[in-house]
Design a protein around this motif. Sequence first.
Motif, PDB file in Angstrom:
ATOM      1  N   GLN A 292       0.834  -1.193   0.000  1.00 27.07           N
ATOM      2  CA  GLN A 292       0.000   0.000   0.000  1.00 27.07           C
ATOM      3  C   GLN A 292       0.871   1.245   0.000  1.00 27.07           C
ATOM      4  O   GLN A 292       1.968   1.262   0.549  1.00 27.07           O
ATOM      5  CB  GLN A 292      -0.940   0.004   1.202  1.00 27.07           C
ATOM      6  N   THR A 293       0.395   2.270  -0.700  1.00 23.84           N
ATOM      7  CA  THR A 293       1.065   3.565  -0.591  1.00 23.84           C
ATOM      8  C   THR A 293       0.163   4.457   0.239  1.00 23.84           C
ATOM      9  O   THR A 293      -1.055   4.476   0.059  1.00 23.84           O
ATOM     10  CB  THR A 293       1.365   4.175  -1.977  1.00 23.84           C
ATOM     11  N   ILE A 294       0.767   5.144   1.211  1.00 25.94           N
ATOM     12  CA  ILE A 294      -0.046   5.922   2.142  1.00 25.94           C
ATOM     13  C   ILE A 294       0.254   7.403   2.028  1.00 25.94           C
ATOM     14  O   ILE A 294       1.293   7.811   1.491  1.00 25.94           O
ATOM     15  CB  ILE A 294       0.201   5.477   3.600  1.00 25.94           C
ATOM     16  N   ASN A 295      -0.665   8.198   2.527  1.00 26.41           N
ATOM     17  CA  ASN A 295      -0.447   9.623   2.658  1.00 26.41           C
ATOM     18  C   ASN A 295       0.309   9.844   3.977  1.00 26.41           C
ATOM     19  O   ASN A 295      -0.235   9.562   5.046  1.00 26.41           O
ATOM     20  CB  ASN A 295      -1.813  10.315   2.679  1.00 26.41           C
ATOM     21  N   PRO A 296       1.533  10.303   3.922  1.00 27.91           N
ATOM     22  CA  PRO A 296       2.319  10.407   5.166  1.00 27.91           C
ATOM     23  C   PRO A 296       1.783  11.467   6.126  1.00 27.91           C
ATOM     24  O   PRO A 296       2.189  11.497   7.288  1.00 27.91           O
ATOM     25  CB  PRO A 296       3.722  10.757   4.676  1.00 27.91           C
ATOM     26  N   ALA A 297       0.872  12.311   5.648  1.00 27.21           N
ATOM     27  CA  ALA A 297       0.300  13.326   6.529  1.00 27.21           C
ATOM     28  C   ALA A 297      -0.872  12.776   7.338  1.00 27.21           C
ATOM     29  O   ALA A 297      -1.263  13.356   8.346  1.00 27.21           O
ATOM     30  CB  ALA A 297      -0.151  14.538   5.718  1.00 27.21           C
TER      31      ALA A 297
ATOM     32  N   LYS B 241      12.323   2.573 -12.018  1.00 29.85           N
ATOM     33  CA  LYS B 241      11.681   2.142 -10.773  1.00 29.85           C
ATOM     34  C   LYS B 241      11.603   3.307  -9.800  1.00 29.85           C
ATOM     35  O   LYS B 241      12.613   3.797  -9.319  1.00 29.85           O
ATOM     36  CB  LYS B 241      12.438   1.002 -10.096  1.00 29.85           C
ATOM     37  N   PRO B 242      10.382   3.771  -9.510  1.00 28.12           N
ATOM     38  CA  PRO B 242      10.246   4.832  -8.518  1.00 28.12           C
ATOM     39  C   PRO B 242      10.463   4.275  -7.104  1.00 28.12           C
ATOM     40  O   PRO B 242      10.504   3.061  -6.907  1.00 28.12           O
ATOM     41  CB  PRO B 242       8.805   5.310  -8.707  1.00 28.12           C
ATOM     42  N   ALA B 243      10.599   5.177  -6.151  1.00 29.26           N
ATOM     43  CA  ALA B 243      10.791   4.739  -4.764  1.00 29.26           C
ATOM     44  C   ALA B 243       9.512   4.080  -4.260  1.00 29.26           C
ATOM     45  O   ALA B 243       8.402   4.407  -4.691  1.00 29.26           O
ATOM     46  CB  ALA B 243      11.152   5.931  -3.893  1.00 29.26           C
ATOM     47  N   GLU B 244       9.689   3.172  -3.326  1.00 28.10           N
ATOM     48  CA  GLU B 244       8.575   2.376  -2.821  1.00 28.10           C
ATOM     49  C   GLU B 244       7.450   3.251  -2.261  1.00 28.10           C
ATOM     50  O   GLU B 244       6.274   2.976  -2.474  1.00 28.10           O
ATOM     51  CB  GLU B 244       9.112   1.447  -1.730  1.00 28.10           C
ATOM     52  N   THR B 245       7.828   4.329  -1.535  1.00 26.41           N
ATOM     53  CA  THR B 245       6.797   5.122  -0.868  1.00 26.41           C
ATOM     54  C   THR B 245       6.169   6.167  -1.790  1.00 26.41           C
ATOM     55  O   THR B 245       5.208   6.814  -1.411  1.00 26.41           O
ATOM     56  CB  THR B 245       7.367   5.848   0.363  1.00 26.41           C
ATOM     57  N   THR B 246       6.742   6.359  -2.964  1.00 28.21           N
ATOM     58  CA  THR B 246       6.224   7.426  -3.843  1.00 28.21           C
ATOM     59  C   THR B 246       6.129   6.954  -5.288  1.00 28.21           C
ATOM     60  O   THR B 246       6.746   7.514  -6.176  1.00 28.21           O
ATOM     61  CB  THR B 246       7.131   8.667  -3.791  1.00 28.21           C
ATOM     62  N   SER B 247       5.338   5.920  -5.521  1.00 31.39           N
ATOM     63  CA  SER B 247       5.205   5.385  -6.883  1.00 31.39           C
ATOM     64  C   SER B 247       4.056   6.019  -7.641  1.00 31.39           C
ATOM     65  O   SER B 247       3.961   5.883  -8.861  1.00 31.39           O
ATOM     66  CB  SER B 247       4.964   3.873  -6.824  1.00 31.39           C
ATOM     67  N   LEU B 248       3.168   6.696  -6.916  1.00 28.12           N
ATOM     68  CA  LEU B 248       1.877   7.068  -7.491  1.00 28.12           C
ATOM     69  C   LEU B 248       2.001   7.949  -8.741  1.00 28.12           C
ATOM     70  O   LEU B 248       1.409   7.665  -9.785  1.00 28.12           O
ATOM     71  CB  LEU B 248       1.037   7.780  -6.423  1.00 28.12           C
ATOM     72  N   THR B 249       2.784   9.028  -8.635  1.00 29.31           N
ATOM     73  CA  THR B 249       2.815   9.966  -9.765  1.00 29.31           C
ATOM     74  C   THR B 249       3.534   9.375 -10.972  1.00 29.31           C
ATOM     75  O   THR B 249       3.256   9.761 -12.109  1.00 29.31           O
ATOM     76  CB  THR B 249       3.466  11.307  -9.365  1.00 29.31           C
TER      77      THR B 249
ATOM     78  N   ASP C 131      10.030  -2.643  -3.936  1.00 27.60           N
ATOM     79  CA  ASP C 131      10.976  -2.113  -2.945  1.00 27.60           C
ATOM     80  C   ASP C 131      12.403  -2.173  -3.488  1.00 27.60           C
ATOM     81  O   ASP C 131      12.615  -2.350  -4.698  1.00 27.60           O
ATOM     82  CB  ASP C 131      10.831  -2.870  -1.621  1.00 27.60           C
ATOM     83  N   GLY C 132      13.369  -2.050  -2.586  1.00 26.63           N
ATOM     84  CA  GLY C 132      14.768  -1.995  -3.005  1.00 26.63           C
ATOM     85  C   GLY C 132      15.215  -3.218  -3.777  1.00 26.63           C
ATOM     86  O   GLY C 132      16.063  -3.116  -4.671  1.00 26.63           O
ATOM     87  N   SER C 133      14.624  -4.369  -3.461  1.00 22.23           N
ATOM     88  CA  SER C 133      15.098  -5.571  -4.148  1.00 22.23           C
ATOM     89  C   SER C 133      14.702  -5.552  -5.627  1.00 22.23           C
ATOM     90  O   SER C 133      15.424  -6.085  -6.471  1.00 22.23           O
ATOM     91  CB  SER C 133      14.574  -6.829  -3.455  1.00 22.23           C
ATOM     92  N   THR C 134      13.563  -4.938  -5.928  1.00 20.89           N
ATOM     93  CA  THR C 134      13.190  -4.791  -7.341  1.00 20.89           C
ATOM     94  C   THR C 134      14.219  -3.918  -8.062  1.00 20.89           C
ATOM     95  O   THR C 134      14.651  -4.227  -9.176  1.00 20.89           O
ATOM     96  CB  THR C 134      11.788  -4.156  -7.472  1.00 20.89           C
ATOM     97  N   GLY C 135      14.607  -2.836  -7.389  1.00 18.89           N
ATOM     98  CA  GLY C 135      15.615  -1.948  -7.964  1.00 18.89           C
ATOM     99  C   GLY C 135      16.929  -2.671  -8.184  1.00 18.89           C
ATOM    100  O   GLY C 135      17.600  -2.494  -9.205  1.00 18.89           O
ATOM    101  N   GLN C 136      17.295  -3.488  -7.195  1.00 21.04           N
ATOM    102  CA  GLN C 136      18.547  -4.231  -7.291  1.00 21.04           C
ATOM    103  C   GLN C 136      18.515  -5.198  -8.474  1.00 21.04           C
ATOM    104  O   GLN C 136      19.483  -5.310  -9.238  1.00 21.04           O
ATOM    105  CB  GLN C 136      18.736  -5.009  -5.983  1.00 21.04           C
TER     106      GLN C 136
END
Lengths: 287, 520
Positions: free
Chosen positions: B39-44, B183-191, B215-220
Amino acid sequence: MNRLAIPKTYKLYIGGKFPRSESGRVYEVLSHKGDFLANAAKGSRKDARDAVVAARSALGGWAGATAYNRGQVLYRIAELLEGRRAQFIDEIESCEGVNAAAASAQIDEAIDRWVWYAGWADKYVQVAGNANPVSGPFFNLSVPEPTGVVAIIAPQGGESLLGLVSAIAPALVAGNTVVVVANELAPLSGISLGEVLATSDVPGGVVNIVTGSPAEIAPWLASHADVNALDLVGAGDLDWVELQISAADTLKRVLPPESGADAAAPALSRILAFTEVKTVWHTKAIL
Amino acid sequence: MKFLDYAPAPESQALLNLKSDYGLFINGDFTAGRGTPFQTINPATEQQIAMIATANEADVDAAVAAARHAYDGVWSRLSGSDRGKYLFRIARLVQERARELAVAETLDNGKPIKETRDVDIPLVAAWFFYYAGWADKLDHAGVGPNPASLGVAAQVIPWNFPLMMLAWKIAPALAAGNTVVLKPAETTSLTALLFAEILQQADLPAGVVNIITGDGSTGQTLVNHPGVNKVAFTGSTSVGRAIARSVAGTDKKLSLELGGKGANIVFDDAPIDQAVEGIVRGIFFNQGHVCCAGSRLLVQESIHDDVIERLKRRMQTLRLGDPLDKNTDIGAINSAEQLARIRELSDLGQQEGAERWSTDCVIPENGFWFAPTIFTNVSTSHRIARDEIFGPVLSVLTFRTPAEAIAKANNTPYGLSAGIWSDKGSRILAVADKLRAGVIWANTFNQFDPSSPFGGYKESGYGREGGRHGLAAYLKPAVRTGSRSIPAAEHAPVSKKSASASKKSASASKKSASAEKATK
């Protein structure tokens, strides 16, 4: 009766001086026929580290010299090399087993490369720099600067003097200082080049030449935290992937091995490989 | 209401049309990932925004294959002007959908809407517009006539400027003729996934850009994939090191834009109020989640007290809270993990003896927040003066002479950015010459422009993004015709495959360059 000749003691070139290896070790340099030519210093880890210290100390002065000055100093190397050509012909003939004409042609090429690179010293910034048209009231300029201390494994086969010159000259153009591991089997012309450098206005420490085993010395240079870049041009026969992995620890800039007669061929890209682009934003007043 | 009290002015989310689940964007279509979605969440608010797919190894393979196919079949055969036209289209579509992208970015990242609206998204459009014009002018990129593209570029980007980093990566890669797996970052893939919809609207040929999440392993898996020719990474120095190790011995061209600990130097003749604005912009812009942040303030001793007093007064006016509110200055910290790191290093700063001061703003109940904080009495050996905190935390040091300022500024393994504040032009020029950093701002800070090269010295990485230099990072010289005489063409590295494979089979199997790398 023939006069008894005085053979030269071949030593390292570090910090503008000619020390023996601190390890006390030497190795035999043989002619192409297998005859004894000289005992060359077998450089150690400590010698390599001393060379890095010397290169780091010399960096401020060399990088800070005007481009015109650096160009003249590099040109002066060509002048002195021209004057010492007989000595180099001797060393190249005996080490590499080529005839005098081939040795002479190699020296011609080496001299011409110094001249070619000398001419770049006050031009590469113009070619590789930029004024940037940013959207705002700023004067925005990008210029290449020297990366810092460059460790080089000189080409190991082929033409010993030309290989060494082709590897160190481009790194010097921008103002980097250099630690170079010379051609192991044919080191004599390299050491003699040190004598040329020592007498041609190149400040001590700007070029440091270590003779000995590249396989032994290279790992210490690749992992040294005060080395900024690594030119593996002559490391093709070493475990150079491991050297590159080791260089990644401090994110050194790395150039890969090259082979063949045109290894380290003269190119602007060899100068730029050891530069960093700095971008400066200057605020403009709004009138 | 008191002075500086404002009524809430939240930006509307009505123009968003988000899906509940997002797949991977491979070969022009969205497909379900084969890994476990996250899940991607709104950090606010810590509320879920959407579920995002995870790309496993097979998905990475598929993405790289799609990029290769598009490279061989379409993109590398297209004229430069046609590539440019696609990029111009993308720039225009980003402008058209700018408000939507800004809201989505703020929602997903936590940064204030005024920054996404006025900085991030306009720069995204500008980046595509700038590089669009380069696509048919590659002869002037600085790598000689007829330069060649590299092939498939693997790009891994961070969470601090999600869409902006995407633009910095994709625009020059496509202009130069490469295809992309990003590959965007795990926490900010939405845009990035909204951007994929823009690519569909632009009718970009399938497979030219592929976006895989995880996550990072996908990037790796992506950067280690033997089918990629170029790796471009922005993120932490430790991951950058690991990538540099893993591409060693391959033909992959590498650009790294890593961490920083930028010095912001304020001389005693600086216009103090402007400098204070610059200090705030340097460290509190984007909650300090900026690799080039001015996280070390070097103040000339004689003006230290004055600067700190004015800085504190200014900081008290910073409004922390709802990122979607147009008046918000400080948004949410991007993740719980990052918040924990900021707290840990700040606590260390106190333990090591530095003096901590934070604004007395109200911290919202939910979400991840950190009040703007400064440390005074910091010495160069303190962890908070050495480690990248990547948060709204400023370490203040002092100096007496320009030489001391330069020595302290350069006393770091990083070398990304620096700032100089002085009224004296000659001093600015001299100090700028001596600073070992890739970007220097004189009487300003945190300015970015697509025409201006950006990147680090030393352990802040190598390669440049932006400008002509950023284009050259995705090109190689034309194949040379083999003359060693002066003036010669570019040098050609030996085939690393043969050199490494014979000698080092263990690492060669892991690192050998792709079989496809010679297909170009």
